[in-house]
Write a protein that holds these residues in place. Structure first.
Motif, short mmCIF file in Angstrom:
data_model
loop_
_atom_site.label_atom_id
_atom_site.label_comp_id
_atom_site.label_asym_id
_atom_site.label_seq_id
_atom_site.Cartn_x
_atom_site.Cartn_y
_atom_site.Cartn_z
N LYS A 122 -53.43 16.72 -54.52
CA LYS A 122 -52.96 15.81 -53.48
C LYS A 122 -53.86 15.82 -52.26
N CYS A 128 -54.97 12.17 -51.39
CA CYS A 128 -54.41 11.56 -50.18
C CYS A 128 -55.45 11.47 -49.07
N ALA A 150 -57.42 8.45 -49.83
CA ALA A 150 -56.64 7.25 -49.53
C ALA A 150 -56.59 6.99 -48.03
N SER A 164 -49.91 16.94 -48.44
CA SER A 164 -49.76 15.68 -47.71
C SER A 164 -49.65 15.93 -46.20
N TYR A 208 -52.00 14.46 -43.26
CA TYR A 208 -51.42 13.79 -42.09
C TYR A 208 -51.98 14.37 -40.79
N ILE A 218 -50.60 5.64 -48.18
CA ILE A 218 -51.60 6.71 -48.18
C ILE A 218 -51.08 7.92 -48.94
N PHE A 219 -49.77 8.12 -48.86
CA PHE A 219 -49.18 9.35 -49.37
C PHE A 219 -48.41 9.16 -50.69
N ARG A 242 -46.06 14.47 -57.52
CA ARG A 242 -47.12 13.81 -56.76
C ARG A 242 -46.55 12.70 -55.88
N ASP A 243 -45.39 12.12 -56.29
CA ASP A 243 -44.80 11.03 -55.51
C ASP A 243 -43.70 11.52 -54.56
N PRO A 261 -44.96 13.90 -51.26
CA PRO A 261 -45.50 13.11 -50.16
C PRO A 261 -44.48 12.15 -49.56
N THR A 266 -43.49 11.82 -45.58
CA THR A 266 -43.43 10.62 -44.74
C THR A 266 -42.04 10.44 -44.13
#
Length: 280
Positions: free
Chosen positions: A2, A6, A9, A82, A86, A112-113, A184-185, A188, A192
């Motif tokens: 990540k 990230c 990204a 992540s 940030y 992005i995340f 992975r989803d 992050p 956020t």
């Protein structure tokens, strides 16, 4: 994984693609996969994806008791990575977004995340997209250590998996980002949520967030089943070693083929028991 992905990204988006393009993000994620596998292979067996761990549990390669701890660790790792991205790109994100952290619009930065669907795709088709992507991942990686089917060199497996991930992300990212990994989803996305984007990261696109959590798990099991039915169960039995039964022969008699097979399967069973015991 990540941290590489990230960060790439963030660099591409906040520079408005003047410092990288879509391919840069795909390649960064793939390099991250390879690096993470080499780093963790001796510790956890390079488990980075709950869907892959679930598949290995269903095959008996990993004990079911490790599924939850591994999955939580993977999600926590994604969250921390992540968070570091940030912090590193905070100024760039704020300048790009004008200080407004949102999921929608030309200056959105949530993608992005975590992954988000394109405007044109339906919920059902995005679910199918994730099932197919993760199924393809499992179908490709399960054959890498198959001794009966030209296995890949052990030291090259992380690099090969990275290329597989690169191929999937380059060909199946347009619809909804090719998460193919619940941790992975979700990791992050939680970052956020706590960093200022708010609950919109979960409510947007008709509560789409559950798709990259559920679909990859189903896809991994589907890919595993396809591998078993169409490849694993179709491969010939390995050649029986001629001396496997010799320590048990009596009076110097040559063992029969039935005796050889019985001894061979007994050794396979013994090896499986040892493997399962070690997994606990």
């Amino acid at each position: 994984m990540k941290l590489f992905g990230c960060a790439a990204a963030a660099q591409v988006k906040t520079s408005r693609e003047t410092k990288g393009q879509f391919l840069s993000v795909n390649m960064a994620f793939s390099v991250g996969v390879m690096a993470a596998m080499y780093l963790t292979k001796g510790i956890t067996g390079a488990h980075l994806n709950p869907a892959v761990t679930l598949s290995f549990c269903s095959l008996g390669r990993v004990s079911w008791g490790r599924l939850l701890p591994y999955s939580l660790s993977q999600m926590l790792g994604a969250y921390v990575a992540s968070g570091l991205v940030y912090l590193i790109y905070y100024d760039a994100i704020m300048e790009f977004s004008g200080g407004v952290l949102t999921v929608y619009g030309p200056n959105e930065t949530a993608s992005i995340f975590a992954t988000y669907p394109s405007e044109y795709i339906t919920l059902g088709r995005s679910f199918l997209d994730q099932v197919m992507g993760t199924g393809l991942l499992m179908l490709c990686i399960l054959c890498l250590d198959e001794k009966r089917n030209t296995p890949a060199p052990t030291e090259l497996i992380p690099a090969i998996v990275a290329v597989i991930v690169l191929g999937i992300s380059m060909s199946m990212s347009a619809n909804c980002g090719a998460a193919i990994n619940p941790a992975r989803d979700l990791g992050p996305r939680l970052l956020t949520l706590t960093a200022g984007w708010g609950t919109e990261v979960f409510t947007c696109y008709n509560y789409w967030f559950w798709v990259p959590l559920v679909a990859p798990m189903l896809g991994a099991l589907s890919g595993t089943l396809m591998y078993l039915v169409f490849i694993h169960w179709q491969l010939p039995d390995p050649d029986l070693p001629t001396d496997i039964f010799l320590p048990f022969t009596i009076s110097g008699k040559q063992p029969t083929e039935a005796e050889l097979k019985a001894a061979y399967h007994l050794l396979l069973l013994s090896a499986t028991v040892k493997k399962e015991t070690a997994a606990f």
